[in-house]
Design a protein around this motif. Structure first.
Motif, PDB file in Angstrom:
ATOM      1  N   LYS A  21       0.806  -1.227   0.000  1.00 22.04           N
ATOM      2  CA  LYS A  21       0.000   0.000   0.000  1.00 22.04           C
ATOM      3  C   LYS A  21       0.842   1.282   0.000  1.00 22.04           C
ATOM      4  O   LYS A  21       0.578   2.189  -0.769  1.00 22.04           O
ATOM      5  N   LYS A 143      -3.236   1.044  12.382  1.00 22.13           N
ATOM      6  CA  LYS A 143      -4.065   0.166  13.178  1.00 22.13           C
ATOM      7  C   LYS A 143      -3.522  -1.265  13.058  1.00 22.13           C
ATOM      8  O   LYS A 143      -2.868  -1.528  12.048  1.00 22.13           O
ATOM      9  N   HIS A 173      -7.686   3.923   6.953  1.00 19.22           N
ATOM     10  CA  HIS A 173      -7.630   4.240   5.528  1.00 19.22           C
ATOM     11  C   HIS A 173      -9.016   4.388   4.901  1.00 19.22           C
ATOM     12  O   HIS A 173      -9.156   4.989   3.848  1.00 19.22           O
ATOM     13  N   TYR A 174     -10.057   3.884   5.600  1.00 20.02           N
ATOM     14  CA  TYR A 174     -11.398   4.080   5.039  1.00 20.02           C
ATOM     15  C   TYR A 174     -11.769   5.563   4.952  1.00 20.02           C
ATOM     16  O   TYR A 174     -12.521   5.968   4.083  1.00 20.02           O
ATOM     17  N   LYS A 177     -10.964   7.223   1.606  1.00 16.78           N
ATOM     18  CA  LYS A 177     -11.642   6.814   0.362  1.00 16.78           C
ATOM     19  C   LYS A 177     -12.492   7.988  -0.144  1.00 16.78           C
ATOM     20  O   LYS A 177     -13.220   8.616   0.626  1.00 16.78           O
ATOM     21  N   GLU A 211     -15.559  -8.814   1.979  1.00 15.70           N
ATOM     22  CA  GLU A 211     -14.336  -9.089   1.224  1.00 15.70           C
ATOM     23  C   GLU A 211     -14.399 -10.493   0.647  1.00 15.70           C
ATOM     24  O   GLU A 211     -14.970 -11.388   1.261  1.00 15.70           O
ATOM     25  N   ARG A 218      -1.697 -13.608   6.680  1.00 13.58           N
ATOM     26  CA  ARG A 218      -1.703 -12.980   8.005  1.00 13.58           C
ATOM     27  C   ARG A 218      -2.393 -13.835   9.063  1.00 13.58           C
ATOM     28  O   ARG A 218      -2.920 -13.316  10.040  1.00 13.58           O
ATOM     29  N   ASP A 230     -10.453  -5.958  13.834  1.00 13.76           N
ATOM     30  CA  ASP A 230      -9.791  -5.616  12.571  1.00 13.76           C
ATOM     31  C   ASP A 230     -10.609  -4.621  11.756  1.00 13.76           C
ATOM     32  O   ASP A 230     -10.052  -3.764  11.068  1.00 13.76           O
ATOM     33  N   MET A 231     -11.932  -4.721  11.822  1.00 13.93           N
ATOM     34  CA  MET A 231     -12.770  -3.919  10.917  1.00 13.93           C
ATOM     35  C   MET A 231     -13.839  -3.067  11.624  1.00 13.93           C
ATOM     36  O   MET A 231     -14.105  -1.959  11.212  1.00 13.93           O
ATOM     37  N   HIS A 235     -12.929   0.814  10.971  1.00 17.82           N
ATOM     38  CA  HIS A 235     -13.547   1.224   9.704  1.00 17.82           C
ATOM     39  C   HIS A 235     -15.070   1.385   9.787  1.00 17.82           C
ATOM     40  O   HIS A 235     -15.626   2.394   9.369  1.00 17.82           O
ATOM     41  N   LYS A 335     -14.888 -11.863   5.860  1.00 13.65           N
ATOM     42  CA  LYS A 335     -13.932 -12.349   4.861  1.00 13.65           C
ATOM     43  C   LYS A 335     -14.578 -13.519   4.128  1.00 13.65           C
ATOM     44  O   LYS A 335     -15.486 -14.159   4.642  1.00 13.65           O
ATOM     45  N   ARG A 340     -16.730  -8.730  -3.328  1.00 18.52           N
ATOM     46  CA  ARG A 340     -16.095  -7.626  -2.626  1.00 18.52           C
ATOM     47  C   ARG A 340     -16.981  -6.401  -2.813  1.00 18.52           C
ATOM     48  O   ARG A 340     -17.137  -5.897  -3.923  1.00 18.52           O
ATOM     49  N   GLN A 373     -16.879   0.516  -2.819  1.00 18.40           N
ATOM     50  CA  GLN A 373     -16.117  -0.504  -3.518  1.00 18.40           C
ATOM     51  C   GLN A 373     -17.064  -1.519  -4.096  1.00 18.40           C
ATOM     52  O   GLN A 373     -18.108  -1.754  -3.477  1.00 18.40           O
TER      53      GLN A 373
HETATM   54  C1  BG6 Z   1      -7.546  -3.579   6.788  1.00 20.01           C
HETATM   55  C2  BG6 Z   1      -7.750  -4.918   7.449  1.00 20.01           C
HETATM   56  O1  BG6 Z   1      -7.594  -2.541   7.733  1.00 20.01           O
HETATM   57  O2  BG6 Z   1      -8.564  -3.370   5.818  1.00 20.01           O
HETATM   58  C3  BG6 Z   1      -7.755  -6.037   6.410  1.00 20.01           C
HETATM   59  O3  BG6 Z   1      -6.705  -5.136   8.388  1.00 20.01           O
HETATM   60  C4  BG6 Z   1      -8.752  -5.741   5.329  1.00 20.01           C
HETATM   61  O4  BG6 Z   1      -8.045  -7.281   7.035  1.00 20.01           O
HETATM   62  C5  BG6 Z   1      -8.561  -4.338   4.769  1.00 20.01           C
HETATM   63  O5  BG6 Z   1      -8.567  -6.701   4.301  1.00 20.01           O
HETATM   64  C6  BG6 Z   1      -9.677  -3.966   3.808  1.00 20.01           C
HETATM   65  O6  BG6 Z   1      -9.378  -2.747   3.178  1.00 20.01           O
HETATM   66  P1  BG6 Z   1      -9.914  -2.440   1.717  1.00 20.01           P
HETATM   67  O7  BG6 Z   1      -9.541  -1.013   1.477  1.00 20.01           O
HETATM   68  O8  BG6 Z   1      -9.208  -3.405   0.793  1.00 20.01           O
HETATM   69  O9  BG6 Z   1     -11.379  -2.674   1.747  1.00 20.01           O
END
Ligand code: BG6
Length: 484
Positions: A21, A143, A173-174, A177, A211, A218, A230-231, A235, A335, A340, A373
């Motif tokens: 990234k 994170k 990072h969300y 977007k 996803e 990982r 994680d999410m 996010h 997941k 997606r 997305q």
């Molecule tokens: C990350 C998670 O923060 O976001 C990952 O740790 C996840 O598990 C990812 O796959 C998803 O991000 P994006 O931008 O690909 O939807």
């Protein structure tokens, strides 16, 4: 605003995030002419490596993933990069790193901690000891920041000994977007939606991040983390804040963050007694995604054979304030799901009195779907008269497809956020109080699940999750959007 000259010190420079990234994002900014000509990237890692070897390794690990990497731009990008060994246990490494940065004294120094959170504090200690915490230094914390409220608080307090809050960029990072910022534009740039954006007209809100990927390489990390940490803690709750917050008085960083924290504080606590009714935790079994067979979670590398870690979460959240009282916010992420997709669905109430005949399948009628997305779009579903000699209604939609409507290059989330750090814009980063409040809200769910002997609900890879996720909504007479 012209871009300041900067040095970016990338801790975790040999890691997955840097390669997948961060370096691609910096490369895109480089190609777009957005980086100062003197700006440098100092990738660090705990192993001894020459710059030549490090840069050589990027040929295999980064370049193939770039859609277009013109040879000249790639060469000038690589010329910005050097490798510096920096093991947080070895003070001498940091003396050399600081000497390298301070000798040039760029306008801004960004230290990006793309490492496990357990070494955030040792790195910050070393940065401070060597003078790399002066006011022009900004640190970016990836994170997960901690494992729970207690550990994240401990890290935040320790980091605060060396850096002021306005030097700390907690990244989600969300928030970078484009469509998330567009959500603000839609809400606060138009008069159309605001009167409807409340309990009187909104039946429910759905936020999905699905996803196709599994845990990839990982496994070990993920098995200790799970989808809630994680999410959801980051996010999904950030997206919920962007949907639900009151109009900020300006676009200034604290005006926005002050409104977000009010929402986090207004979230109704999910008590241990509520967990069974308001949450669903799932774990994928073998199945097929995109037509290819995939193994179940328990057979992935690095996963404990009897693991109860969740790869799917659905939650019914509620916000206790005047605007949203009684409106469910359904959150879901998983997941190995069918496709997606990340989207926010605002589901409006039915008309108070129906005069047109219509089949039941047309319900619900008005939905605003903001898709993040795989493509960015906004779609408004509504009813029109069926053409011809009838008074019956039929569904249609108004579509705004950003890629087709605006043929301009749009920065990806990481690029956008990295440029914001360099320019000193904190608005799209998470403030300490927001982060703590989000942990406070998810913790009872984490603790209840941890104390339970009931395993997560199984779902077949390549589906929309366990059946109980649909049941969570159907109890309230609703359906997840793509099942409609
Ligand atoms: C990350 C998670 O923060 O976001 C990952 O740790 C996840 O598990 C990812 O796959 C998803 O991000 P994006 O931008 O690909 O939807």
């Amino acid at each position: 605003m012209s871009m300041p000259d900067f040095d970016m010190v990338l801790f975790g420079g040999t890691g997955d995030l840097a390669r997948r990234k961060l370096l691609p994002a910096l490369f895109d900014a480089h190609c777009a002419g957005l980086l100062h000509p003197n700006a440098r990237i100092l990738a660090t890692g705990s192993h001894p490596l020459s710059t030549e070897d490090y840069v050589g390794s990027l040929e295999q690990s980064v370049r193939p993933g770039l859609e277009h990497a013109p040879p000249e731009a790639w060469a000038t990008f690589l010329a910005r990069i050097s490798y510096v060994q920096a093991d947080a246990r070895v003070p001498g490494h940091f003396d050399a790193l600081a000497a390298k940065v301070l000798q040039r004294s760029p306008e801004v120094v960004v230290c990006y901690l793309a490492t496990g959170p357990h070494i955030f504090v040792p790195i910050c200690e070393q940065l401070a000891r060597t003078g790399l915490n002066h006011p022009n230094v900004r640190i970016v914390l990836e994170k997960p920041l901690g494992h729970d409220l207690h550990s994240s608080d401990a890290i935040n307090s320790a980091v605060a000994q060396y850096f002021a809050e306005d030097q700390i960029y907690r990244i989600d990072h969300y928030l970078g977007k484009e469509s998330v910022q567009n959500l603000m534009a839609i809400r606060f740039g138009n008069a159309l939606f605001e009167p409807l954006w409340r309990r009187e007209w909104v039946q429910d809100v759905q936020i999905t991040i699905a996803e196709e990927l599994g845990v990839e390489t990982r496994g070990e990390f993920y098995d200790n983390t799970g989808a809630l940490r994680d999410m959801v803690q980051n996010h999904l709750l950030q997206l919920l804040c962007m949907v639900a917050m009151e109009p900020p008085t300006s676009l200034s960083e604290d005006a926005i963050r002050d409104e977000k924290i009010k929402i986090l504080k207004a979230l109704k606590p999910i008590t241990p007694q509520d967990v069974a009714e308001k949450t669903v935790r799932g774990q994928y079994r073998a199945g097929a995604v995109g037509g290819k067979p995939v193994v179940g979670y328990l057979d992935e590398k690095g996963i404990a054979p009897d693991s109860h870690t969740e790869t799917f979460v659905a939650i019914k959240a509620e916000i206790a304030n005047w605007r949203w009282s009684g409106v469910p916010f359904y959150l879901r992420t998983g997941k190995r799901m069918q496709s997606r997709v990340a989207e926010i669905v605002i589901h409006l109430r039915d008309v108070p009195h129906a005069i047109f005949p219509r089949p039941l399948t047309l319900s619900p009628q008005n939905r605003l779907v903001i898709r993040l997305q795989p493509e960015e779009s906004i779609r408004l579903y509504f009813l029109v008269k069926q053409p011809g000699d009838t008074v019956a209604l039929t569904g249609t939609s108004l579509d705004l497809d950003f890629a087709n409507s605006f043929k301009v290059r749009r920065a990806g989330a990481y690029e956008r956020l990295l440029l914001d750090v360099i320019r000193g814009r904190l608005g799209l980063f998470v403030r300490r109080d927001e982060q703590a409040q989000a942990w406070r809200w998810v913790e009872p769910i984490i603790d209840t699940w941890a104390g339970s002997t009931v395993p997560p609900k199984a779902y077949t890879a390549g589906t929309w999750g366990p059946a109980s996720s649909s049941a969570l909504m159907s109890r309230d007479g609703s359906l997840w959007h793509e099942e409609v």
